[in-house]
Design an enzyme around this catalytic site. Structure first.
Site, PDB file in Angstrom:
ATOM      1  CG  HIS A 129      -2.029  -0.745   0.977  1.00 26.38           C
ATOM      2  ND1 HIS A 129      -3.268  -0.678   1.757  1.00 26.38           N
ATOM      3  CD2 HIS A 129      -2.284  -1.853   0.197  1.00 26.38           C
ATOM      4  CE1 HIS A 129      -4.233  -1.490   1.483  1.00 26.38           C
ATOM      5  NE2 HIS A 129      -3.546  -2.183   0.509  1.00 26.38           N
TER       6      HIS A 129
ATOM      7  N   PRO B 145      -4.486   0.550  18.608  1.00 24.58           N
ATOM      8  CG  PRO B 145      -6.018  -0.833  17.742  1.00 24.58           C
ATOM      9  CD  PRO B 145      -5.811   0.036  19.039  1.00 24.58           C
TER      10      PRO B 145
ATOM     11  CE1 TYR C 241      -0.102   3.155   7.704  1.00 23.56           C
ATOM     12  CE2 TYR C 241      -1.319   3.819   9.309  1.00 23.56           C
ATOM     13  CZ  TYR C 241      -1.392   3.054   8.428  1.00 23.56           C
ATOM     14  OH  TYR C 241      -2.212   2.007   8.070  1.00 23.56           O
TER      15      TYR C 241
ATOM     16  CE1 TYR D  48      -5.272   4.098   8.504  1.00 25.06           C
ATOM     17  CE2 TYR D  48      -5.817   4.072  10.728  1.00 25.06           C
ATOM     18  CZ  TYR D  48      -5.096   3.607   9.862  1.00 25.06           C
ATOM     19  OH  TYR D  48      -4.251   2.614   9.985  1.00 25.06           O
TER      20      TYR D  48
ATOM     21  CE  LYS E 186       3.501   3.401  13.521  1.00 25.48           C
ATOM     22  NZ  LYS E 186       4.000   2.485  12.325  1.00 25.48           N
TER      23      LYS E 186
HETATM   24  P1  FAS Z   1       1.068 -11.302  21.880  1.00 19.18           P
HETATM   25  O1  FAS Z   1      -0.001 -11.125  22.950  1.00 19.18           O
HETATM   26  O2  FAS Z   1       0.804 -11.430  20.453  1.00 19.18           O
HETATM   27  O3  FAS Z   1       1.688 -12.917  22.127  1.00 19.18           O
HETATM   28  C1  FAS Z   1       1.772 -13.192  23.555  1.00 19.18           C
HETATM   29  C2  FAS Z   1       1.797 -14.731  23.970  1.00 19.18           C
HETATM   30  O4  FAS Z   1       2.349 -15.179  25.164  1.00 19.18           O
HETATM   31  C3  FAS Z   1       0.433 -15.201  23.586  1.00 19.18           C
HETATM   32  O5  FAS Z   1       0.351 -16.197  22.568  1.00 19.18           O
HETATM   33  C4  FAS Z   1       0.070 -15.789  24.962  1.00 19.18           C
HETATM   34  O6  FAS Z   1      -0.809 -16.938  24.878  1.00 19.18           O
HETATM   35  C5  FAS Z   1       1.454 -15.841  25.677  1.00 19.18           C
HETATM   36  N1  FAS Z   1       1.250 -15.807  27.020  1.00 19.18           N
HETATM   37  C6  FAS Z   1       0.676 -14.954  27.792  1.00 19.18           C
HETATM   38  N2  FAS Z   1       1.104 -15.005  29.046  1.00 19.18           N
HETATM   39  C7  FAS Z   1       1.646 -16.366  29.122  1.00 19.18           C
HETATM   40  C8  FAS Z   1       2.324 -17.120  30.294  1.00 19.18           C
HETATM   41  N3  FAS Z   1       2.065 -16.651  31.533  1.00 19.18           N
HETATM   42  N4  FAS Z   1       2.918 -18.189  29.737  1.00 19.18           N
HETATM   43  C9  FAS Z   1       3.337 -18.746  28.625  1.00 19.18           C
HETATM   44  N5  FAS Z   1       2.610 -17.841  27.557  1.00 19.18           N
HETATM   45  C10 FAS Z   1       2.021 -17.045  27.816  1.00 19.18           C
HETATM   46  N6  FAS Z   1      -1.535  -4.450  16.512  1.00 19.18           N
HETATM   47  C11 FAS Z   1      -1.517  -3.684  15.345  1.00 19.18           C
HETATM   48  O7  FAS Z   1      -0.460  -3.260  14.958  1.00 19.18           O
HETATM   49  N7  FAS Z   1      -2.831  -3.684  14.727  1.00 19.18           N
HETATM   50  C12 FAS Z   1      -3.967  -4.009  15.097  1.00 19.18           C
HETATM   51  O8  FAS Z   1      -4.889  -3.885  14.393  1.00 19.18           O
HETATM   52  C13 FAS Z   1      -4.116  -4.803  16.361  1.00 19.18           C
HETATM   53  N8  FAS Z   1      -5.262  -5.380  16.971  1.00 19.18           N
HETATM   54  C14 FAS Z   1      -5.204  -5.829  18.090  1.00 19.18           C
HETATM   55  C15 FAS Z   1      -6.306  -6.597  18.770  1.00 19.18           C
HETATM   56  C16 FAS Z   1      -6.361  -7.105  19.879  1.00 19.18           C
HETATM   57  C17 FAS Z   1      -7.587  -7.668  20.300  1.00 19.18           C
HETATM   58  C18 FAS Z   1      -5.307  -7.104  20.765  1.00 19.18           C
HETATM   59  C19 FAS Z   1      -5.079  -7.874  21.998  1.00 19.18           C
HETATM   60  C20 FAS Z   1      -4.110  -6.699  20.073  1.00 19.18           C
HETATM   61  C21 FAS Z   1      -4.069  -5.819  18.879  1.00 19.18           C
HETATM   62  N9  FAS Z   1      -2.818  -5.558  18.218  1.00 19.18           N
HETATM   63  C22 FAS Z   1      -2.774  -4.874  17.197  1.00 19.18           C
HETATM   64  C23 FAS Z   1      -1.645  -5.411  19.121  1.00 19.18           C
HETATM   65  C24 FAS Z   1      -0.979  -6.853  18.907  1.00 19.18           C
HETATM   66  O9  FAS Z   1      -1.162  -6.932  17.373  1.00 19.18           O
HETATM   67  C25 FAS Z   1       0.188  -6.997  19.287  1.00 19.18           C
HETATM   68  O10 FAS Z   1       1.153  -5.863  19.376  1.00 19.18           O
HETATM   69  C26 FAS Z   1       1.087  -7.959  19.140  1.00 19.18           C
HETATM   70  O11 FAS Z   1       0.419  -9.347  19.144  1.00 19.18           O
HETATM   71  C27 FAS Z   1       2.123  -8.140  20.043  1.00 19.18           C
HETATM   72  O12 FAS Z   1       2.888  -9.452  19.724  1.00 19.18           O
HETATM   73  P2  FAS Z   1       3.568 -10.085  21.184  1.00 19.18           P
HETATM   74  O13 FAS Z   1       4.286  -9.164  21.675  1.00 19.18           O
HETATM   75  O14 FAS Z   1       4.324 -11.218  20.565  1.00 19.18           O
HETATM   76  O15 FAS Z   1       2.328 -10.407  21.957  1.00 19.18           O
HETATM   77  C1  PHB Z   2      -6.231  -3.965  10.489  1.00 15.96           C
HETATM   78  O1  PHB Z   2      -6.394  -4.318   9.419  1.00 15.96           O
HETATM   79  O2  PHB Z   2      -6.546  -5.071  11.621  1.00 15.96           O
HETATM   80  C2  PHB Z   2      -5.713  -2.903  10.958  1.00 15.96           C
HETATM   81  C3  PHB Z   2      -5.141  -1.779  10.011  1.00 15.96           C
HETATM   82  C4  PHB Z   2      -4.662  -0.685  10.595  1.00 15.96           C
HETATM   83  C5  PHB Z   2      -4.844  -0.227  11.863  1.00 15.96           C
HETATM   84  C6  PHB Z   2      -5.510  -1.038  12.667  1.00 15.96           C
HETATM   85  C7  PHB Z   2      -5.992  -2.377  12.415  1.00 15.96           C
HETATM   86  O3  PHB Z   2      -4.335   0.930  12.091  1.00 15.96           O
END
Ligand code: FAS
Ligand code: PHB
Length: 388
Positions: A72, A291, A383, A199, A295
């Site tokens: 993009h 989100p 971004y 957005y 980032k």
């Molecule tokens: P993660 O949370 O992905 O991974 C952590 C892992 O550790 C998980 O698999 C968990 O099961 C495990 N864990 C936790 N506690 C533990 C324990 N005690 N023992 C063993 N394992 C354990 N970011 C974006 O950039 N764009 C988005 O649109 C976006 N949407 C999101 C929506 C939701 C609902 C959430 C919660 C986050 C979102 N994020 C988004 C942020 C997300 O993408 C995170 O930044 C990303 O998953 C970070 O990756 P990790 O640091 O690996 O953490």
């Molecule tokens: C998504 O596609 O999940 C998405 C894209 C951009 C954002 C947040 C979420 O800023």
């Protein structure tokens, strides 16, 4: 069991760190609380910064991403029923890639499997011991307690993990801002409303039109964080989304049944330091961003970049990078936290007495963005991703 580095968390950051360290000849073990299917069922990020793309390619993880991801070269901002495009390539000569976090994680699992990497799932009650000296981890699985002796422990266990809580309260400093709304997200097997993301600022609340591919769309609307997701029928979601997007988009967009629907809270959170003795924090274990700026996942990747370099240097006899890991990672984290806060503050409807004035300030800033190359360049730089 013994391993040089024990990684807690088998999400994107834990798996990527394990893979990069393996490629440098270091041995790791990943302990994941959930099953692999559960980890791969999560619908999260969608946009990869160019730094993330480069690092994944460098780690040999770019084949499917480059085949199935969508470059993009810009994004759309909208307010007062009209949108304009921010052209990343024209402004900064760089672009982002749309490729879901779920796919990145699946590629990482495939790579770990191919390399014979050790990822232990359903590892319960993970506990970190003696991080000040010679650390070891205990966890429960299949009815017995297991122990992993290691040199380093890396907390890649997300916001609700165990690693950050292991740092003594008189050492750990954290700051948090909880936003007074959440994001209601829907995934649908429909054609995206637009070829690039939109957005949208609207007096009824924020909306985002995103996608995963040309037959899988991802949409979000700002909603009360305590709204039960059951309150939102598909029709109610589509109607509200179309109210908030520019009319020319809303009139032509394809709607359909949701295949995933969830509400996520929004917060900004940073914990310092990201290293305490032989324990290091990575990704959501150390920081959370709303989100809006896409980032979260990308910050986890830059943490992995810094820490993998530092651990490789440590085992080569140079402790400079590991001693500087926390400061180096946090310098980039804080700039991404700022951008995510700024973009969230610009695009969302905040409750309160000055709501109308705040809306006017947002519309004025969006109007300024539309006509200022300097303002658009600043948005594009943040971004697409600040340099590592
Ligand atoms: P993660 O949370 O992905 O991974 C952590 C892992 O550790 C998980 O698999 C968990 O099961 C495990 N864990 C936790 N506690 C533990 C324990 N005690 N023992 C063993 N394992 C354990 N970011 C974006 O950039 N764009 C988005 O649109 C976006 N949407 C999101 C929506 C939701 C609902 C959430 C919660 C986050 C979102 N994020 C988004 C942020 C997300 O993408 C995170 O930044 C990303 O998953 C970070 O990756 P990790 O640091 O690996 O953490
Ligand atoms: C998504 O596609 O999940 C998405 C894209 C951009 C954002 C947040 C979420 O800023």
């Amino acid at each position: 069991m013994r391993s040089q580095i024990c990684i807690i968390g088998g999400g994107p950051s834990g798996l990527l760190l394990s893979h990069i360290l393996h490629q440098a000849g270091l041995d790791t073990i990943v302990l994941e609380r959930q099953s692999r299917d559960h980890v791969l069922s999560r619908i999260r990020a969608g946009v990869l910064e160019d730094g993330t793309v480069a690092l994944l390619r460098q780690a040999g993880l770019g084949a499917r991403m480059d085949r199935e991801g969508f470059a993009h070269s810009g994004t759309y901002l909208a307010a007062r029923n009209r949108g304009f495009r921010v052209d990343f390539i024209d402004l900064i000569g760089r672009e982002v890639l749309v490729y879901g976090q779920t796919e990145v994680t699946a590629d990482l699992y495939a790579a770990r499997d191919a390399a014979g990497g050790i990822v232990i799932h359903n590892a319960a009650d993970v506990a970190i011991h003696d991080a000040r000296g010679t650390p070891y981890i205990t966890y429960a699985k299949d009815g017995s307690t297991h122990r992993v002796d290691c040199d380093w422990v890396v907390g890649c266990d997300g916001f609700h993990g165990v690693s950050r809580r292991t740092i003594p309260p008189d050492v750990l400093r954290s700051v948090e801002k909880v936003y007074p709304f959440g994001w209601l997200g829907v995934l649908s097997r429909t054609a995206p409303a637009n070829h690039e993301l939109i957005y949208a600022n609207h007096e009824r609340g924020f909306a985002l039109a995103s996608m995963r591919n040309d037959r899988l769309s991802r949409y979000y609307i700002q909603a009360p964080v305590d709204d039960p997701v059951e309150r939102w029928s598909d029709d109610a979601f589509w109607d509200e989304l179309r109210r908030r997007l520019p009319a020319d988009v809303a009139e032509t967009m394809e709607t359909g049944p949701s295949i995933e629907k969830s509400i996520a809270p929004l917060r900004s959170f940073v914990a310092e330091p990201m290293r305490w003795n032989r324990l290091c924090l990575v990704g959501d274990a150390a920081h959370i961003v709303p989100p809006t700026g896409a980032k979260g996942l990308n910050l986890a990747v830059s943490d992995v970049h810094y820490l993998s370099q530092a651990l490789i240097a440590h085992y080569a006899g140079d402790d400079g990078p590991i001693d500087g890991y926390s400061d180096r990672a946090l310098a980039r984290v804080w700039k991404a936290v700022r951008f995510s806060w700024w973009f969230t503050s610009l695009m969302h409807r905040f409750p309160g007495d000055s709501a109308l004035f705040d809306q006017k300030m947002q519309e004025a800033e969006i109007d300024y963005l539309e006509h200022s190359r300097a303002a658009q360049t600043a948005l594009a730089e943040n971004y697409v991703g600040l340099p590592y």
